[in-house]
Design an enzyme around this catalytic site. Structure first.
Site, mmCIF file in Angstrom:
data_model
loop_
_atom_site.group_PDB
_atom_site.id
_atom_site.type_symbol
_atom_site.label_atom_id
_atom_site.label_comp_id
_atom_site.label_asym_id
_atom_site.label_seq_id
_atom_site.Cartn_x
_atom_site.Cartn_y
_atom_site.Cartn_z
ATOM 1 N N LYS A 60 -45.575 -21.119 -2.865
ATOM 2 C CA LYS A 60 -45.474 -20.435 -4.166
ATOM 3 C C LYS A 60 -45.936 -18.990 -4.017
ATOM 4 O O LYS A 60 -45.315 -18.059 -4.531
ATOM 5 C CB LYS A 60 -46.368 -21.124 -5.202
ATOM 6 C CG LYS A 60 -45.875 -22.476 -5.665
ATOM 7 C CD LYS A 60 -46.814 -22.987 -6.768
ATOM 8 C CE LYS A 60 -46.605 -24.436 -7.088
ATOM 9 N NZ LYS A 60 -47.577 -24.976 -8.013
ATOM 10 N N GLY A 65 -50.068 -34.220 -12.781
ATOM 11 C CA GLY A 65 -48.650 -33.916 -13.033
ATOM 12 C C GLY A 65 -47.722 -35.076 -12.712
ATOM 13 O O GLY A 65 -46.843 -35.427 -13.496
ATOM 14 N N ARG A 66 -47.911 -35.691 -11.536
ATOM 15 C CA ARG A 66 -46.971 -36.757 -11.167
ATOM 16 C C ARG A 66 -47.325 -38.105 -11.791
ATOM 17 O O ARG A 66 -46.704 -39.119 -11.485
ATOM 18 C CB ARG A 66 -46.819 -36.840 -9.644
ATOM 19 C CG ARG A 66 -48.095 -36.817 -8.861
ATOM 20 C CD ARG A 66 -47.862 -36.547 -7.372
ATOM 21 N NE ARG A 66 -49.132 -36.417 -6.670
ATOM 22 C CZ ARG A 66 -49.808 -35.289 -6.580
ATOM 23 N NH1 ARG A 66 -49.326 -34.194 -7.141
ATOM 24 N NH2 ARG A 66 -50.955 -35.247 -5.922
ATOM 25 N N GLU A 86 -40.612 -21.974 -11.875
ATOM 26 C CA GLU A 86 -39.264 -22.462 -12.222
ATOM 27 C C GLU A 86 -39.158 -22.733 -13.725
ATOM 28 O O GLU A 86 -38.179 -22.366 -14.381
ATOM 29 C CB GLU A 86 -38.960 -23.770 -11.470
ATOM 30 C CG GLU A 86 -38.773 -23.619 -9.976
ATOM 31 C CD GLU A 86 -40.087 -23.732 -9.201
ATOM 32 O OE1 GLU A 86 -41.173 -23.550 -9.797
ATOM 33 O OE2 GLU A 86 -40.009 -23.980 -7.980
ATOM 34 N N HIS A 131 -22.919 -47.644 2.611
ATOM 35 C CA HIS A 131 -21.749 -46.950 3.165
ATOM 36 C C HIS A 131 -22.129 -45.566 3.656
ATOM 37 O O HIS A 131 -21.278 -44.686 3.785
ATOM 38 C CB HIS A 131 -20.640 -46.883 2.118
ATOM 39 C CG HIS A 131 -20.171 -48.254 1.743
ATOM 40 N ND1 HIS A 131 -19.167 -48.916 2.428
ATOM 41 C CD2 HIS A 131 -20.622 -49.127 0.806
ATOM 42 C CE1 HIS A 131 -19.004 -50.117 1.901
ATOM 43 N NE2 HIS A 131 -19.885 -50.273 0.913
ATOM 44 N N GLU A 140 -46.186 -36.137 -2.236
ATOM 45 C CA GLU A 140 -47.081 -35.084 -2.732
ATOM 46 C C GLU A 140 -48.511 -35.637 -2.838
ATOM 47 O O GLU A 140 -49.480 -34.913 -2.641
ATOM 48 C CB GLU A 140 -46.599 -34.543 -4.087
ATOM 49 C CG GLU A 140 -47.213 -33.184 -4.425
ATOM 50 C CD GLU A 140 -46.628 -32.531 -5.682
ATOM 51 O OE1 GLU A 140 -46.929 -33.006 -6.782
ATOM 52 O OE2 GLU A 140 -45.894 -31.533 -5.554
ATOM 53 N N LYS A 165 -47.542 -28.969 -17.367
ATOM 54 C CA LYS A 165 -48.989 -29.150 -17.521
ATOM 55 C C LYS A 165 -49.681 -27.788 -17.529
ATOM 56 O O LYS A 165 -50.506 -27.502 -18.385
ATOM 57 C CB LYS A 165 -49.521 -30.031 -16.383
ATOM 58 C CG LYS A 165 -51.004 -30.238 -16.445
ATOM 59 C CD LYS A 165 -51.503 -31.172 -15.364
ATOM 60 C CE LYS A 165 -53.036 -31.197 -15.434
ATOM 61 N NZ LYS A 165 -53.648 -32.067 -14.437
#
Ligand code: F6P
Length: 559
Positions: free
Chosen positions: A511, A285-286, A218, A402, A371, A212
């Site tokens: 950041k 963004g999400r 990253e 398990h 978030e 965005k």
């Protein structure tokens, strides 16, 4: 459409409503002693009464620590927090993201071209512009699907620009009709990108740079490494600072192999990208998989499949907007979140999708819920005293059985579990589906009933809460509805807690400090740095000198 581009009216926070004290009183007197095992045994109508049906999804609430009074009071809480008004504000494009003065209008992305004015509001321009953007990336997806030169698509993005597309592409694996291989690269760790590039051919790979902001560290690091890898295959050993100074043929290579999905087309152009699919900044963004960020999904399932995904989400949007609170699935789930978090004090919730294809759902929900709602102050900046989002975690069933289910059955924490099962298998080994479903139903039953005989180490206390969601099948409609359900639940929980679910200031500090530490690593300046970080940098330096790290730079012969 009174709210378009204006802040929504202030809603009372859950702990400031008149009914809050009643809920507290009821919890102390009755709620905390709720015995679901007995309630189910004594009331054969409990399941039918407590099941809620929404498009493509039915949810059984009967195994939860709820009695009728709790449910009545929680619904009153929703009224007192003005949830119906909050829902309308979202659909009207109000500035729900108050700290960044933006709408959170992802529902508009799902509003079909045939929608009525009541759905789109008077802001027909925004809606039409959005449809043009949508058509452009869907047309491009079809072109890519038919382009035989491209064998591999690499989505480079992180957070919502990775998890949203990744969860849907995995969920719709069986539905995918494309011979393209899709890869998702997100991590700053070069091992993520490096291991993929080692197996790819630059001439047959298309990179989708999904960001965005087009500024996330990253994503930019991975996109630059991918670009360097592409150019190296064409003889460029050292990239120039300005990509525009490369010979035209090399610039064209970058243009052919990189696509930008972003709200910041200028930054993407400076990177050397020409094929750009922008979207509006009111897409968080999400919540962005419905925008061009979902291009990888459209390449996997085709433009029609993508439209079906949108239609499934739209069906859930309509349910959210129009169903009465008592039958409104996102609202009911959010109220349960408040009940467990703020009254029972349960700190986490386990997501247990009994579906291999939904294996990425827990990771996706971690971002969506934590978030969005892992916040410490309310919309007015006042520190909160009531707890907000629980820790969300999980793993596909039966694998979780398990691993950590032992703790859920007998451990000292109570962890509400959310089982997600599919009515239809959707694969060619349906006999295993029956066994899978039997396991999910058995776990839910075991949690309720427990075990009270035999030696003490075999006892399970029971009365451990769970919710079971049944999805018709994994097709684009159902997956769209499922994701939209979780989005709306997250929003409603945020409104109840009185917070802004659409910002994420907590991630900014890390950041900033990462930039500072990187700069110090490169310059060797330690002045002003805390002693522990200095000590750790010292370790890194000594280890690096003793065992130099081998560098990996895969190249592939140009076909
Ligand atoms: O799409 P972008 O701008 O690269 O951001 C990626 C992710 O980073 C975050 O901003 C958090 O750092 C998320 O909210 C977002 O989904």
């Amino acid at each position: 459409m009174p709210y378009r581009n204006t802040p929504p009216p202030a809603h009372p926070r859950c702990d400031q409503t008149p009914v809050w004290a009643q809920l507290q009183e009821h919890f102390i007197q009755h709620g905390k002693h709720c015995n679901v095992r007995q309630a189910i045994a004594q009331d054969s109508g409990r399941f039918a009464r407590m099941a809620v049906q929404a498009p493509h999804i039915g949810v059984d609430f009967s195994r939860n620590l709820l009695d009728e009074t709790t449910e009545t009071l929680l619904l009153q809480l929703a009224q007192e927090c003005q949830i119906p008004e909050a829902i309308e504000a979202m659909f009207a494009g109000a500035q729900l993201n108050t700290t960044e003065q933006r709408a959170a209008w992802h529902v508009l992305l799902r509003t079909p071209p045939s929608a009525s004015a009541a759905d789109t509001g008077p802001d027909g321009d925004a809606w039409q512009a959005m449809h043009r953007q949508q058509q452009a990336f869907l047309d491009f997806a079809e072109q890519v699907r038919q382009d035989e030169r491209i064998t591999d698509i690499v989505n480079i993005g992180i957070g919502g620009s990775d998890l949203g597309p990744a969860v849907v592409v995995a969920a719709l694996e069986a539905f995918t009709r494309s011979d393209k291989r899709l890869h998702f690269v997100s991590n700053m760790d070069g091992a993520d990108l490096g291991s993929r590039l080692a197996r790819l051919n630059p001439d047959r790979t298309l990179f989708l740079v999904a960001s965005k902001s087009f500024g996330t560290a990253e994503t930019i690091a991975n996109a630059r490494s991918a670009r360097a890898w592409l150019l190296k295959a064409h003889g460029v050993e050292q990239e120039p600072d300005d990509i525009a100074s490369l010979p035209a043929a090399l610039q064209q290579r970058v243009q052919q192999h990189f696509v930008g999905l972003t709200c910041n087309p200028d930054a993407a152009s400076r990177f050397g990208i020409q094929t750009l699919f922008p979207f509006e900044d009111w897409v968080g963004g999400r919540f962005s998989l419905w925008s061009s960020i979902g291009l990888s999904i459209a390449i996997a399932i085709g433009a029609d499949g993508f439209r079906q995904l949108l239609a499934g989400a739209h069906a859930m949007d309509q349910h959210f907007r129009h169903a009465p609170l008592a039958q409104n699935l996102p609202v009911r789930l959010a109220l349960l979140d408040v009940w467990y978090r703020n009254f029972h004090g349960f700190a986490s919730r386990c997501i247990a999708p009994y579906s291999h294809a939904l294996r990425r759902l827990p990771a996706y929900l971690q971002q969506l819920e934590m978030e969005s709602n892992g916040k410490g102050c309310d919309l007015h900046g006042t520190p909160l005293t009531a707890a907000t989002a629980p820790i969300v975690w999980g793993e596909a069933g039966t694998n979780g059985q398990h691993a950590y289910f032992q703790l859920i059955h007998q451990g000292s924490e109570t962890v509400p579990v959310e089982f997600i099962v599919l009515r239809e298998a959707g694969h060619w080994l349906p006999h295993q589906h029956r066994a899978l479903l039997a396991n999910a139903l058995a776990q839910a039953r075991a949690l309720t009933e427990g075990k009270h005989d035999g030696p003490p180490h075999t006892h399970c206390p029971g009365n451990r809460p769970s919710t079971l969601m049944m999805l018709d099948r994994l097709d684009p409609h159902c997956v769209g509805a499922l994701i939209a359900l979780y989005e709306h639940r997250t929003y409603v929980a945020g409104v109840l807690w009185g917070i802004n679910s659409f910002d994420q200031w907590g991630v900014e500090l890390g950041k900033t400090l990462a930039k500072d530490i990187l700069h110090r690593m490169e310059s060797g300046t330690l002045h002003g740095l805390d002693a522990t970080t200095q000590g750790l940098l010292g370790w890194l330096n000594s280890a690096e000198t003793a065992h130099p790290t081998p560098t990996m730079s895969p190249t592939h012969p140009v076909a």
